[in-house]
Design a protein around this motif. Structure first.
Motif, PDB file in Angstrom:
ATOM      1  N   SER A  68       0.832  -1.205   0.000  1.00  0.00           N
ATOM      2  CA  SER A  68       0.000   0.000   0.000  1.00  0.00           C
ATOM      3  C   SER A  68       0.864   1.251   0.000  1.00  0.00           C
ATOM      4  O   SER A  68       1.825   1.374   0.783  1.00  0.00           O
ATOM      5  N   GLY A  69       0.530   2.168  -0.905  1.00  0.00           N
ATOM      6  CA  GLY A  69       1.221   3.451  -0.963  1.00  0.00           C
ATOM      7  C   GLY A  69       2.574   3.414  -1.624  1.00  0.00           C
ATOM      8  O   GLY A  69       3.218   4.472  -1.766  1.00  0.00           O
ATOM      9  N   GLN A  70       3.054   2.245  -2.048  1.00  0.00           N
ATOM     10  CA  GLN A  70       4.389   2.140  -2.635  1.00  0.00           C
ATOM     11  C   GLN A  70       4.371   2.478  -4.127  1.00  0.00           C
ATOM     12  O   GLN A  70       3.351   2.389  -4.800  1.00  0.00           O
ATOM     13  N   ASP A  71       5.556   2.847  -4.637  1.00  0.00           N
ATOM     14  CA  ASP A  71       5.751   3.071  -6.071  1.00  0.00           C
ATOM     15  C   ASP A  71       6.415   1.818  -6.644  1.00  0.00           C
ATOM     16  O   ASP A  71       7.552   1.501  -6.288  1.00  0.00           O
ATOM     17  N   ILE A  72       5.702   1.113  -7.509  1.00  0.00           N
ATOM     18  CA  ILE A  72       6.249  -0.125  -8.078  1.00  0.00           C
ATOM     19  C   ILE A  72       6.631   0.062  -9.544  1.00  0.00           C
ATOM     20  O   ILE A  72       6.720  -0.908 -10.301  1.00  0.00           O
ATOM     21  N   ALA A  90      -1.299   2.368  -4.035  1.00  0.00           N
ATOM     22  CA  ALA A  90       0.041   2.287  -4.626  1.00  0.00           C
ATOM     23  C   ALA A  90      -0.014   2.882  -6.030  1.00  0.00           C
ATOM     24  O   ALA A  90      -1.083   3.224  -6.550  1.00  0.00           O
ATOM     25  N   ARG A  91       1.129   2.997  -6.653  1.00  0.00           N
ATOM     26  CA  ARG A  91       1.189   3.553  -8.008  1.00  0.00           C
ATOM     27  C   ARG A  91       2.281   2.814  -8.775  1.00  0.00           C
ATOM     28  O   ARG A  91       3.205   2.244  -8.185  1.00  0.00           O
ATOM     29  N   GLY A  92       2.139   2.840 -10.110  1.00  0.00           N
ATOM     30  CA  GLY A  92       3.148   2.156 -10.896  1.00  0.00           C
ATOM     31  C   GLY A  92       3.019   2.439 -12.374  1.00  0.00           C
ATOM     32  O   GLY A  92       1.913   2.597 -12.898  1.00  0.00           O
ATOM     33  N   THR A  93       4.158   2.529 -13.042  1.00  0.00           N
ATOM     34  CA  THR A  93       4.222   2.700 -14.487  1.00  0.00           C
ATOM     35  C   THR A  93       5.153   1.641 -15.047  1.00  0.00           C
ATOM     36  O   THR A  93       6.238   1.404 -14.498  1.00  0.00           O
ATOM     37  N   ASN A  94       4.699   1.012 -16.137  1.00  0.00           N
ATOM     38  CA  ASN A  94       5.514  -0.012 -16.797  1.00  0.00           C
ATOM     39  C   ASN A  94       5.896  -1.152 -15.857  1.00  0.00           C
ATOM     40  O   ASN A  94       7.006  -1.696 -15.921  1.00  0.00           O
ATOM     41  N   SER A  95       4.997  -1.514 -14.974  1.00  0.00           N
ATOM     42  CA  SER A  95       5.222  -2.652 -14.069  1.00  0.00           C
ATOM     43  C   SER A  95       4.714  -3.926 -14.735  1.00  0.00           C
ATOM     44  O   SER A  95       3.777  -3.894 -15.533  1.00  0.00           O
ATOM     45  N   ARG A  96       5.337  -5.074 -14.381  1.00  0.00           N
ATOM     46  CA  ARG A  96       4.947  -6.344 -14.982  1.00  0.00           C
ATOM     47  C   ARG A  96       4.793  -7.426 -13.928  1.00  0.00           C
ATOM     48  O   ARG A  96       5.533  -7.468 -12.943  1.00  0.00           O
ATOM     49  N   PHE A  97       3.824  -8.301 -14.199  1.00  0.00           N
ATOM     50  CA  PHE A  97       3.623  -9.491 -13.375  1.00  0.00           C
ATOM     51  C   PHE A  97       3.575 -10.673 -14.326  1.00  0.00           C
ATOM     52  O   PHE A  97       2.670 -10.781 -15.153  1.00  0.00           O
TER      53      PHE A  97
END
Length: 553
Positions: A68-72, A90-97
């Motif tokens: 929660s609240g992290q930048d991934i 949380a927030r994220g750009t160009n993240s992959r799973f």
């Protein structure tokens, strides 16, 4: 009469393992073997060691992890076990799973863009009120996902037979520009059981519902404007909010037809207004009727043709009505050729009704089909009709579901427009062209489950007519009992494609018709001419070659 267009689509089933290359691996970056990591804080610390760099965590096992609240941003989690994890705010750009287990994860309030979920599981995940702009869900299972009120604009979902979004909710989600890319094959059918999906209230402006089935999805109140789909999905929109045109797209599984006409796929697109959609729905609701007025039905057979059915006979009204109409057309043409047919027809009617009256209820379908098949064939032989093709003429024949729908459309202009769309959307299609000097050419395509393909191609020097069998075909003999290698036989507005194989009863030898290719999952049924006039044909870019055609390639 629902669904004339979905009869074939409903049978598509695929059984196969997930394709080996269905997922995209993590991009090049800092590689972290994450099996020993035990806290989210360690993940955050490692990310800070490599600012603005791609960091790949392989084998991370953190069930119930709280991000929660992290930048991934620029993180990739492969072969991860992150069930019940939290990603709220949380927030994220160009993240992959990639191959990540994210079942029952919580993404409420997440702000993301350009994410990719590949070969992962998001079953029962909560994506409500989250933002996933331009995100790709590839070969990822999303059963019972709650994505209500989420922002999924510009995103896409695609997957194979083992993926599913059964029971997923996208209620009131922003899905502008979203694409469901679902085909016919085991690698791209978006799951065998992707039922009970809700798009109620979602904004589907500019979205694409490009799929072959899944007809039970709920689009109640969904905003439709410049939304792309296929003909079989027009019926889905009855309870939607039509705010702009609906774009009927050419299917991706009929590529050969582009070569036939020298056209690009986008030329198959047809735009329908709200008013035109209303006429489409009226046509879908119109019951198929036999050749006579059911209000005047008297005999057992006539009542059998007209009454509603259920259970084992549920498909009979539509199928039997068309059989009766074909018999009536054959009778009219035979009568024009030989008036003595009246007496034999009356005798046949008596025999038919006697059979239907005496036989047990559960055997009536067999009695009916046998009687009609034999009589219809006899009438066509008496008719001795040959098509009259002008030089340069083209005729197009489609499967009976598509042709039946088109014939139920009242407005001639709309019917022609839908016929152009049908050229690119029908499951079976045959095109007949005349070069002149009596030469006819044919080519056809039949689609089946898992992209099984049937094809028809006439020889380079055209087809010749055999008055004994009524078939047009290749000059050489290929099957016992035919004087030509049989390709097509015209039956009024109907078209019959010749057999692919045959056995010589005298010798037991097997013959093969190399001009017709079918299979267990892709066959040519009886086709019906669709209402495309010469002007429509030109607009489809179907036109004779400048030079005489030398075969159908």
């Amino acid at each position: 009469m629902l669904s004339r267009l979905a009869i074939v689509a409903g049978v598509f089933v695929a059984f196969a393992a997930q394709p080996a290359l269905a997922w995209q691996p993590c991009p090049k970056g800092v590689e972290i073997k994450a099996g020993a990591i035990r806290t989210v804080a360690e993940v955050v610390r490692i990310k800070r060691l490599y600012p603005e760099q791609q960091v790949n965590f392989d084998g991370l096992v953190l069930p119930h992890a709280d991000f929660s609240g992290q930048d991934i941003s620029n993180l990739c989690f492969s072969n991860a076990k992150l069930v019940h994890s939290k990603w709220t705010r949380a927030r994220g750009t160009n993240s992959r799973f990639v191959r990540a287990e994210l079942n029952a994860s919580d993404w409420r309030g997440f702000e993301g863009r350009g994410l990719e979920f590949g070969s992962s599981t998001l079953d029962r995940a909560n994506l409500s009120h989250a933002t996933f702009r331009r995100t790709r869900f590839q070969w990822t299972t999303m059963e019972q996902v709650d994505a209500s009120h989420a922002n999924l604009s510009g995103s896409s979902f695609e997957g194979g037979a083992l993926q599913s979004i059964r029971g997923a909710s996208f209620r009131s989600a922003n899905m502008t520009g979203f694409e469901f890319r679902c085909g016919l094959g085991q690698d791209d059918n978006c799951g065998q059981d992707s039922s009970d999906v809700s798009l109620a209230g979602a904004d589907l402006t500019g979205a694409a519902l490009l799929m072959a089935s899944k007809s039970d999805w709920d689009l109640t109140g969904a905003t439709i404007a410049n939304t792309r789909l296929h003909m079989i999905q027009l019926d889905w929109l009855r309870r939607s909010r039509i705010a702009g045109p609906v774009l009927v797209e050419a299917t991706s599984w009929t590529p050969a037809r582009y070569d036939w006409v020298g056209a690009k796929p986008e030329t198959g697109r047809v735009a329908l207004s709200r008013r035109e959609l209303g006429q489409v729905w009226a046509a879908l609701d119109r019951p198929e009727t036999p050749a006579f007025d059911c209000g005047r039905a008297r005999s057992v057979t006539e009542h059998y043709l007209c009454r509603e059915r259920s259970g084992d006979e549920a498909d009979a009204p539509s199928a039997f009505a068309d059989v009766d109409r074909e018999l009536n057309e054959a009778y009219v043409l035979a009568w024009r050729n030989d008036r003595s047919v009246v007496a034999t027809q009356r005798q046949w009617l008596r025999e038919r009704d006697t059979c239907m009256a005496m036989i047990e209820k559960w055997d009536r379908i067999g009695c009916f089909r046998t009687a009609y098949h034999k009589r219809t064939e006899a009438l066509w032989r008496m008719a001795e009709e040959q098509p009259d093709f002008a030089s340069g003429a083209t005729q197009i024949y489609a499967d009976q579901g598509t042709a039946g729908f088109l014939s139920a459309v009242d407005d001639p202009a709309l019917r022609r427009k839908l016929a152009r769309a049908a050229f690119w959307n029908s499951w079976q299609l045959v095109m007949i062209e005349s070069e002149g000097r009596g030469r006819l050419y044919a080519r056809g395509e039949a689609m089946g489950p898992n992209y099984h393909l049937g094809s028809l191609n006439s020889p380079e020097d055209g087809m010749v007519y055999d008055p004994i069998s009524g078939f047009y075909g290749a000059r050489e003999k290929c099957l016992a009992g035919y004087r030509v290698c049989p390709l097509v036989r015209f039956r009024g507005r109907y078209l019959e494609v010749g057999p692919e194989r045959g056995v010589d009863p005298a010798t037991g030898d097997h013959g093969i018709n190399e001009y017709v290719m079918t299979g267990a999952r892709a066959q040519f049924d009886r086709l019906v001419r669709v209402p495309l006039d010469r002007g429509d044909v030109v607009r489809l870019a179907i036109r004779p070659d400048p030079e005489p055609r030398r075969g159908m390639r």
